[in-house]
Design an enzyme around this catalytic site. Structure first.
Site, PDB file in Angstrom:
ATOM      1  N   ASP A 120     -15.031  -5.966   9.861  1.00 25.03           N
ATOM      2  CA  ASP A 120     -14.803  -4.305   8.582  1.00 25.03           C
ATOM      3  C   ASP A 120     -15.864  -3.470   8.428  1.00 25.03           C
ATOM      4  O   ASP A 120     -17.146  -3.761   8.358  1.00 25.03           O
ATOM      5  CB  ASP A 120     -14.717  -5.127   7.415  1.00 25.03           C
ATOM      6  CG  ASP A 120     -13.916  -3.735   6.662  1.00 25.03           C
ATOM      7  OD1 ASP A 120     -11.907  -4.294   6.060  1.00 25.03           O
ATOM      8  OD2 ASP A 120     -13.961  -2.648   6.410  1.00 25.03           O
TER       9      ASP A 120
ATOM     10  N   ALA B 179      -5.942  -5.572  11.912  1.00 20.81           N
ATOM     11  CA  ALA B 179      -5.414  -4.596  10.831  1.00 20.81           C
ATOM     12  C   ALA B 179      -5.762  -2.700  10.124  1.00 20.81           C
ATOM     13  O   ALA B 179      -6.277  -2.806   9.044  1.00 20.81           O
ATOM     14  CB  ALA B 179      -5.728  -5.456   9.490  1.00 20.81           C
TER      15      ALA B 179
ATOM     16  N   ILE C 282      -0.785  -4.470  13.272  1.00 23.87           N
ATOM     17  CA  ILE C 282      -0.050  -4.587  12.083  1.00 23.87           C
ATOM     18  C   ILE C 282       0.690  -2.910  11.695  1.00 23.87           C
ATOM     19  O   ILE C 282      -0.517  -1.975  11.799  1.00 23.87           O
ATOM     20  CB  ILE C 282      -1.274  -4.456  10.472  1.00 23.87           C
ATOM     21  CG1 ILE C 282      -1.631  -5.762  11.248  1.00 23.87           C
ATOM     22  CG2 ILE C 282      -0.977  -4.185   9.176  1.00 23.87           C
ATOM     23  CD1 ILE C 282      -1.176  -7.218  10.969  1.00 23.87           C
TER      24      ILE C 282
ATOM     25  N   LYS D 236       6.688   3.332   8.270  1.00 24.00           N
ATOM     26  CA  LYS D 236       6.181   5.086   8.029  1.00 24.00           C
ATOM     27  C   LYS D 236       6.568   5.756  10.023  1.00 24.00           C
ATOM     28  O   LYS D 236       6.817   6.045  10.683  1.00 24.00           O
ATOM     29  CB  LYS D 236       5.772   5.087   7.758  1.00 24.00           C
ATOM     30  CG  LYS D 236       5.810   5.131   6.670  1.00 24.00           C
ATOM     31  CD  LYS D 236       4.434   5.329   5.487  1.00 24.00           C
ATOM     32  CE  LYS D 236       4.686   4.859   4.062  1.00 24.00           C
ATOM     33  NZ  LYS D 236       5.453   3.680   3.872  1.00 24.00           N
TER      34      LYS D 236
ATOM     35  N   GLY E 124       0.971  -4.347  -4.429  1.00 21.43           N
ATOM     36  CA  GLY E 124      -0.670  -4.536  -5.045  1.00 21.43           C
ATOM     37  C   GLY E 124      -1.434  -4.197  -4.374  1.00 21.43           C
ATOM     38  O   GLY E 124      -2.951  -4.693  -4.517  1.00 21.43           O
TER      39      GLY E 124
END
Length: 500
Positions: A196, A246, A288, A292, A337
Site C-alpha cells: 500500500d 485492490a 477488484i 461504474k 461503510g
C-alpha cells in the site's frame, strides 16, 4: 436456612425496586426463543443495564398468550406499534440470530418507525458457538434494514485455494484490501504480503493482523502500483501465487476533477501489476472492479473498464504463451461503510445537526457490506478459469433518499423535522442509476446462486494495446482532454467536454 433465604429475598426485592426507580428503558423483546429467554434473564438480573423487559413479540401463534419467564408474549410483528404505545416502550431488542435476512429486514423496518432505541444480536454464524450475552447486543445499523441473504461461501474451496500459498494484496490497507487481509489470514497462507502507498493504513492493518494472527507470516510493504520497478522488485523477491489487486482511486467526483490521476493509478497500476503477475508466473490475478465500469459516465468508471480490458488481454496472452496465470475481474456496487462512502458522511451530517445532503430524490444504488464484497472476491477466485468478469446479484437497488431517512430514524430523530434533507443536484459524471452488465455481456450462472459470470466482449487486442500505451504516455503529461483518449478505448464512455 429459612432466615438466610428470607434475607436474600428481601435484598432481591430491594435491588429490583431500586432498578425500577433507576430504569432508563422499557424494553420490547422480539423473539421468544432461547436467545430471547437468555436476554430477558440477564436484563432482569443485571445491576448495570438500566432496562426492564415489558413484553415479547414472536410470529409463532402457538406462543401467543404464554409467558417467557414473567414476561407476556403478546403477538406477532403486527403488534409492535401497538405494544410500543401500550407498554410505553423505549427500547426494542431483536433476539433472533437465525432469522432470515428478509424477516429481519421486514421486522426492523417496522421498528424503525417507532422512536425506540433499536438493538440486535449478530447473525447466528457471527456468534459461532458462543453463548448469548448482553454484550453481544449492538445498535441496529442501516445495513440491517437492507436485509440481503448473506453469501454462502464454500469455505473449503477458498481454503484449498489459499492455504500454503503466497498471497499479495495491493491496496491492502484500504476498505476492501484490509478485509481481504482479515479473511485470507484465517485460511493459513504461506505468506501474506500487504502492499500500500498509504503508510498509516498499512501500519493499522499490520498491527491488527499481528495482534489477531500472531503466527501469520506477514510482510507489509510501502510503495505505489504506478512504480513499475517497485512492483517488479516485489514480484521478483516474493513470487506471489495469488494477487488481489485492490489498489485504485475510486471517488467519482474527485476523479472528475483529476482524470489523469484515474489513468495513472487505476490503468497504469493494473497494467504494471498484471504484467508482473504474468512475468513471474503467478497462478491467479483478481482485479477488484466496479459497476461504474458499465456504460461509464465518469473518468473513474471508464478507467476501471479499461482495467477490465487489460485483464482480458493479459489472460489471452497467458493462454497464447501457455503460461499458468489466470486473470479475472470481480465487479460489484457500492460498499457500505467503506472509506468515503455515503453512510459515514450521513452520520457526520446527522451528528452536526444536518442538513443531510442527497444529490437527487430519485437516485438509486446497489449496496453490499464489505464482508459480502470480499466473500464474492474470494469465492469468484475459486471459480476462475481465466478471462471472466464475475458479477454479484446485489438484490434490489436502494434509493439514497430512503437510506438517509432510515439513518436519521435510527439516530432517534425525525427526517424533515429534526434533520433537514437537502437535495443538491447530481454531481459531474454521476448517474441516477448504476448498471451491472452491458447488454452484450449476458449472464452465466455459477455454483453460487448470487454469483454470475459476464461474457467477455471481444475487442482488437493489438489496437487496444497501442491505444493503451498512448493513453498511459499522455496521462504523464496531464492533458486537459484525457477523456477523449479514454473514449477511443471505451466508445460507450459519455463525458462532458472541457470548455476553455
Amino acid at each position: 436456612m429459612s432466615v438466610r433465604f428470607a434475607y436474600r429475598f428481601i435484598n432481591l426485592v430491594r435491588r429490583r425496586k431500586q432498578r425500577n426507580e433507576d430504569v432508563k428503558y422499557n424494553s420490547l423483546i422480539i423473539g421468544a426463543g432461547s436467545a430471547g429467554q437468555i436476554i430477558i434473564k440477564e436484563l432482569e438480573n443485571s445491576s448495570v443495564v438500566q432496562s426492564i423487559p415489558k413484553c415479547v413479540i414472536d410470529d409463532d401463534p402457538n406462543k401467543w398468550g404464554r409467558m417467557l419467564g414473567n414476561i407476556p408474549i403478546i403477538g406477532g410483528r403486527e403488534k409492535i406499534i401497538e405494544a410500543v404505545q401500550k407498554f410505553d416502550i423505549t427500547q426494542i431488542i431483536f433476539t433472533i440470530p437465525s432469522a432470515s435476512a428478509k424477516d429481519k429486514r421486514e421486522i426492523l423496518n417496522i421498528c424503525k418507525e417507532t422512536d425506540c432505541k433499536l438493538l440486535t444480536l449478530p447473525e447466528v454464524y457471527q456468534l459461532l458457538n458462543e453463548e448469548v450475552f448482553l454484550q453481544h447486543l449492538k445498535p441496529v445499523a442501516v445495513e440491517d434494514l437492507l436485509g440481503r441473504e448473506p453469501i454462502k461461501a464454500d469455505l473449503g474451496q477458498i481454503k484449498q485455494q489459499i492455504q500454503g500459498k503466497v498471497v499479495l494484496i495491493t491496496g491492502g490497507g484500504g476498505s476492501i484490501g484490509s478485509e481481504l487481509c482479515r479473511q485470507i489470514a484465517t485460511y493459513d497462507p504461506k505468506q501474506l504480503i500487504v502492499f500500500d502507498i498509504y503508510e498509516n493504513n498499512a501500519y493499522s492493518i499490520e498491527q491488527e493482523l499481528k495482534r489477531n494472527y500472531p503466527n501469520l507470516n506477514l510482510k507489509v510493504l510501502i510503495g505505489s502500483v504506478r512504480d513499475q520497478k517497485r512492483v517488479d522488485d516485489i514480484f521478483s523477491s516474493y513470487r506471489p501465487d495469488i494477487v488481489y489487486h485492490a489498489a485504485a482511486h475510486k471517488h467519482v467526483p474527485l476523479m472528475e476533477g483529476s482524470p489523469n490521476e484515474a489513468v495513472k493509478n487505476n490503468v497504469v497500476g493494473t497494467y504494471n501489476t498484471s504484467k508482473a503477475a504474468l512475468k513471474y508466473n503467478a497462478e491467479r490475478f483478481v482485479l477488484i472492479s466496479t459497476d461504474k465500469a458499465v456504460n461509464p459516465t465518469n473518468a473513474m468508471g471508464a478507467s476501471k473498464r479499461i482495467c477490465e480490458m487489460i485483464i482480458q488481454m493479459m489472460d489471452k496472452d497467458s493462454r497464447n504463451r501457455k503460461k499458468r496465470t489466470q486473470f479475472v475481474a470481480v465487479r460489484f456496487g457500492n460498499v457500505l461503510g467503506s472509506n468515503g462512502s455515503v453512510i459515514p458522511l450521513f452520520k457526520k451530517q446527522i451528528a452536526a445537526g444536518g442538513p443531510v445532503t442527497v444529490t437527487h430524490p430519485d437516485i438509486i444504488r446497489y449496496f453490499m457490506t464489505i464482508s459480502e464484497a470480499v466473500g464474492l472476491v474470494l469465492q469468484a477466485g475459486t471459480y476462475a478459469a481465466g478471462g471472466e468478469i464475475f458479477v454479484l446479484d446485489m438484490g434490489q437497488p436502494i434509493k439514497i433518499d430512503t437510506l438517509a431517512r432510515n439513518l436519521i430514524k435510527l439516530s432517534g430523530l425525525h427526517p424533515d423535522e429534526d434533520i433537514e434533507i437537502k437535495y443538491i443536484g447530481l454531481r459531474p459524471g454521476e448517474k441516477l442509476y448504476e448498471e451491472k452488465l452491458m447488454a452484450e455481456e449476458g449472464l452465466q450462472k455459477t455454483e453460487n446462486q448470487l454469483i454470475y459470470i459476464g461474457k467477455p466482449i471481444p475487442f482488437d487486442e493489438k489496437k487496444f494495446l497501442k491505444d493503451l500505451q498512448s493513453l498511459i504516455q499522455s496521462s504523464q503529461e496531464n492533458p486537459k482532454n484525457i477523456e477523449a483518449q479514454m473514449q477511443k478505448i471505451v466508445p460507450n464512455f459519455k463525458f462532458q467536454e472541457v470548455v476553455g
